[in-house]
Structure formats: C-alpha cells, structure tokens
Design an enzyme around this catalytic site. Structure first.
Site, mmCIF file in Angstrom:
data_model
loop_
_atom_site.group_PDB
_atom_site.id
_atom_site.type_symbol
_atom_site.label_atom_id
_atom_site.label_comp_id
_atom_site.label_asym_id
_atom_site.label_seq_id
_atom_site.Cartn_x
_atom_site.Cartn_y
_atom_site.Cartn_z
ATOM 1 N N CYS A 1 0.801 -1.229 0.000
ATOM 2 C CA CYS A 1 0.000 0.000 0.000
ATOM 3 C C CYS A 1 0.831 1.273 0.000
ATOM 4 O O CYS A 1 0.548 2.209 -0.761
ATOM 5 C CB CYS A 1 -0.952 -0.008 1.190
ATOM 6 S SG CYS A 1 -0.205 -0.602 2.711
ATOM 7 N N GLN B 1 1.815 5.353 8.860
ATOM 8 C CA GLN B 1 0.859 4.385 8.329
ATOM 9 C C GLN B 1 -0.308 4.134 9.277
ATOM 10 O O GLN B 1 -0.137 4.017 10.487
ATOM 11 C CB GLN B 1 1.591 3.079 7.998
ATOM 12 C CG GLN B 1 2.609 3.286 6.896
ATOM 13 C CD GLN B 1 3.327 2.038 6.422
ATOM 14 O OE1 GLN B 1 4.516 2.096 6.179
ATOM 15 N NE2 GLN B 1 2.636 0.926 6.284
ATOM 16 N N ARG C 1 3.904 3.309 12.324
ATOM 17 C CA ARG C 1 2.444 3.195 12.474
ATOM 18 C C ARG C 1 1.966 4.360 13.344
ATOM 19 O O ARG C 1 2.540 4.613 14.405
ATOM 20 C CB ARG C 1 2.108 1.873 13.167
ATOM 21 C CG ARG C 1 0.627 1.578 13.248
ATOM 22 C CD ARG C 1 0.042 1.044 11.975
ATOM 23 N NE ARG C 1 0.596 -0.250 11.611
ATOM 24 C CZ ARG C 1 0.586 -0.730 10.364
ATOM 25 N NH1 ARG C 1 0.044 -0.025 9.376
ATOM 26 N NH2 ARG C 1 1.119 -1.905 10.094
ATOM 27 N N HIS D 1 -2.706 6.174 4.729
ATOM 28 C CA HIS D 1 -1.265 6.240 4.954
ATOM 29 C C HIS D 1 -0.760 7.605 4.478
ATOM 30 O O HIS D 1 -1.188 8.106 3.433
ATOM 31 C CB HIS D 1 -0.557 5.169 4.128
ATOM 32 C CG HIS D 1 -0.662 3.781 4.685
ATOM 33 N ND1 HIS D 1 -1.345 3.462 5.826
ATOM 34 C CD2 HIS D 1 -0.118 2.610 4.242
ATOM 35 C CE1 HIS D 1 -1.240 2.159 6.063
ATOM 36 N NE2 HIS D 1 -0.502 1.620 5.107
HETATM 37 N N1 HSE Z 1 2.003 -3.480 5.130
HETATM 38 C C1 HSE Z 1 1.031 -2.449 5.130
HETATM 39 C C2 HSE Z 1 0.839 -1.895 6.508
HETATM 40 C C3 HSE Z 1 -0.270 -2.956 4.636
HETATM 41 O O1 HSE Z 1 1.168 -2.584 7.468
HETATM 42 O O2 HSE Z 1 0.388 -0.769 6.642
HETATM 43 C C4 HSE Z 1 -0.537 -2.975 3.187
HETATM 44 O O3 HSE Z 1 0.469 -3.258 2.297
#
Ligand code: HSE
Length: 371
Positions: free
Chosen positions: A135, A162, A268, A275
């Site tokens: 993503c 993210q 995150r 994102h």
């Molecule tokens: N790996 C991505 C995430 C999710 O953890 O945000 C979608 O590719």
C-alpha cells in the site's frame, strides 16, 4: 461470459473491492462466483444476478472452472492454493491483493496508472499472475508518478505515517478501543478548564503503560503514541515494510536491472485508513519547482497538488480529509535547504482504495478488456 471467482470478499479489502465494483457497475457482463474458506453452501452475496451458494475456496476443481480468480483472502491462502491450482493445469488469470507472489519472477505488480505499459507487455508475453502492490508503495507512486516518469529521481527516502487499517480490521478496532479507554480516563480533567494539565498527562501516561490497556493486536499503545516498526525485522536492520519500499517500487517501475535507491523508516500512527508519507527526493539535476508541480498533477487523474499553505494543508492534506476517497494529494512541496536538487513533499492516500482494492479492481477490468 467470463467466469470470475472471488475469494476473501468478506474481509476488509474484499469488502472495499465489492463496494467499488458495485459503484462502477463492474459485475455486469461477468458470471461472478463467490468462494469461501469456511461457509461453503451458504448463500452468497447478490451482485445483480441473485444469490448462489458459496463454493469451497480450497476446491481446486471448482476454482479451475474460472477464467479469472480474484483473491483478497491473504498470503496463506495464496501460498496454499495457487500452486495446487497451477499444478492442476489451470491457465486462468490470478489477481491477488496479498503479497505472497509479488516478487515472483513470473508475476507482475499491478498499478495501471503507473505501469500500464508493463502490464500490457506482461499480458502479451503470457503472464497470468497479477498482484496488487504494497500500500505505501502504490500510494507513493500514484502521488509521485510524474517525477519517476520524467526520470528525474536519483534516490528517495520515504518516512511513513501508516494507518491502523494496514495492520488489519482488528487493529482498527483496537485503536478505537484505546482511544475510548483514554477518553474515559481523561474526560473529566480534559473538560475542566481549571484542571492541571500535568495531572491529565500523568493519568494518560499511566493508562498507556498499564497492563489492562488493550494492546493485544498492536503489541503497544497506538492512541496517543506511535509505533516505529512495521512487519518483520530483516538481517540488514530494515523492517520488511521498508525493504518493500525499495524492492516493490523498482519492480512496479520495471527498474530491477538498475534500481533507484529507496529507503526510509516506516511508522504506524493513529490514523484509521489513510497512509501518509514524508518524502525526500534527490533529483538528478536542479528541476524548476513549477516543472515538478506540473509533472505531479499531469501524471494521472488522481494525484493533486496542494499549495504549500497552512489553511489548505490542514483542510485537505490529512488522513481525515482523504479517508474513503481515491484522491492522492501531494503537498508541502518545496526545494530543501540541502541544495537545489533536493525536494521534499508530503502525500496522503487511502490504504484500502489505491493502497489495496483499486489496483486489483482495475486489473480485473483490464483482463475483461474494459480498461
Ligand atoms: N504493510 C502495510 C501496513 C499494509 O502494514 O500498513 C498494506 O500493504
């Protein structure tokens, strides 16, 4: 009429895919067959031709009756079923949102506004596995396609912010539970103008670190916090998400033979499903900002330039503003004090739309000769 089998259509990405397909009228003119890993025989969804019983998603014979299989079921399913289906002699097209087959030599990562030429070449040469990209990579490329198309990028760093959705539906719920827990603990003090803010901070800080705080999914608090680690660690110190940034960007662009260096830190944050990324680009030469702006806006129908001004940035360049849309705003664009060939910008995109379901939906449309 082409027979298209859908697997994992009830999950988060699958639900967004179905929603988009309904909105675009994509179910017309195909025979849709819905599969399930756990509820075979139960009634499937009605996408215009009535409901039919769900088929068993591990029944290779039934899958082999499809012209196209579209799966959002996840990597474990792909790893289990795809080899069996191919071994069975099935030569249909496999369209997959999971990462399992992304880096296989005979698969292509699909993001058609960016790599339609590669997709067409792959179709001509008999490629049958079409995989949606990571993503963050897809969202970054949708925003900055113009700069890559021009061949201006020498290297890039992507510092990501993210959303919870990238970790899964349960994680989104956990984020909200964490917020609710904090709201409950802090509500009285937050609403009282005369309360001591350090008292509020201490209560929130204690709650975040308490054993009762709901962190089962993330392994750490995300509300009022962030987590600077996404996916597995790798031997060279990167996380797998950071590795994907480089590997997948170059595969999507067809640059594996002479890759553009891409690196950064993936973090995150407490956004729901968008994102964001802060990007630093080293260009091969000093390109005027106006040319960079036009390259970004002209590359595709979804990237959109946000003027580097406070009001419009707060109004349009945030996860909350982009949530649920196909827009890819790119803003905070400027030359850096590091030198005239250094550019920074900030971009936001919906992780479930361009980040997951939309490239898959469009690949199906390409296979059906509709796009
Ligand atoms: N790996 C991505 C995430 C999710 O953890 O945000 C979608 O590719």
């Amino acid at each position: 009429m082409k027979k298209v089998g859908f697997i994992g259509w009830r999950g988060m990405v699958g639900s967004v895919l179905l929603e988009r397909m309904r909105a675009e009228g994509d179910f017309a003119g195909i025979e849709s067959v819905f599969f399930t890993t756990s509820q075979a025989g139960q009634p499937g969804p009605d996408v215009g031709a009535g409901s039919a019983p769900l088929q068993d998603a591990t029944d290779v014979e039934a899958l082999a009756g499809m012209d196209i299989v579209v799966t959002c079921q996840g990597g474990d399913y792909t790893r289990e079923v795809h080899p069996k289906l191919r071994a069975h002699g099935w030569n249909g097209s496999w369209v997959d949102a999971a990462s399992a087959l992304r880096m296989e030599e005979d698969s292509i990562i699909v993001l058609d506004p960016v790599n339609r030429t590669l997709i067409d070449r792959a179709l001509e040469s008999g490629v049958k596995d079409f995989i949606g990209g990571n993503c963050t990579v897809s969202l970054m490329l949708m925003g900055l396609q113009g700069l890559f198309d021009q061949g201006w990028v020498e290297w890039m760093t992507a510092m990501t912010y993210q959303s919870a959705s990238g970790a899964g539906a349960r994680n989104m719920k956990e984020l909200v539970s964490q917020m609710a827990a904090l709201g409950e603990i802090g509500a009285g003090l937050a609403a009282d103008p005369s309360s001591a803010v350090l008292e509020l901070d201490r209560k929130i800080g204690d709650a975040l670190l308490s054993a009762e705080f709901p962190t089962e999914q993330f392994g750490a608090p995300l509300a009022a916090n962030l987590i600077p680690w996404i996916d597995k660690g790798m031997a060279d110190g990167r996380t797998k998400e950071e590795w994907k940034g480089a590997a997948e960007t170059n595969k999507v662009l067809g640059l594996e033979a002479s890759p553009i260096p891409v690196d950064g830190q993936c973090v995150r944050v407490g956004a729901m499903r968008c994102h964001s990324q802060a990007l630093t680009l080293k260009l091969k030469q000093d390109i005027p900002l106006a040319d960079i702006e036009s390259a970004i806006t002209e590359a595709n129908d979804w990237s959109r330039l946000v003027p580097n001004e406070e009001e419009v940035t707060l109004r349009t360049l945030t996860p909350a503003a982009v949530n649920g849309t196909l827009d890819i705003p790119v803003g905070r664009l400027r030359k850096m004090v590091l030198g005239p060939d250094f550019v920074t910008c900030f971009t936001v995109g919906d992780q479930l739309l361009w980040g997951a379901a939309e490239p898959v939906r469009r690949m199906l449309a390409i296979l059906l000769g509709r796009l």
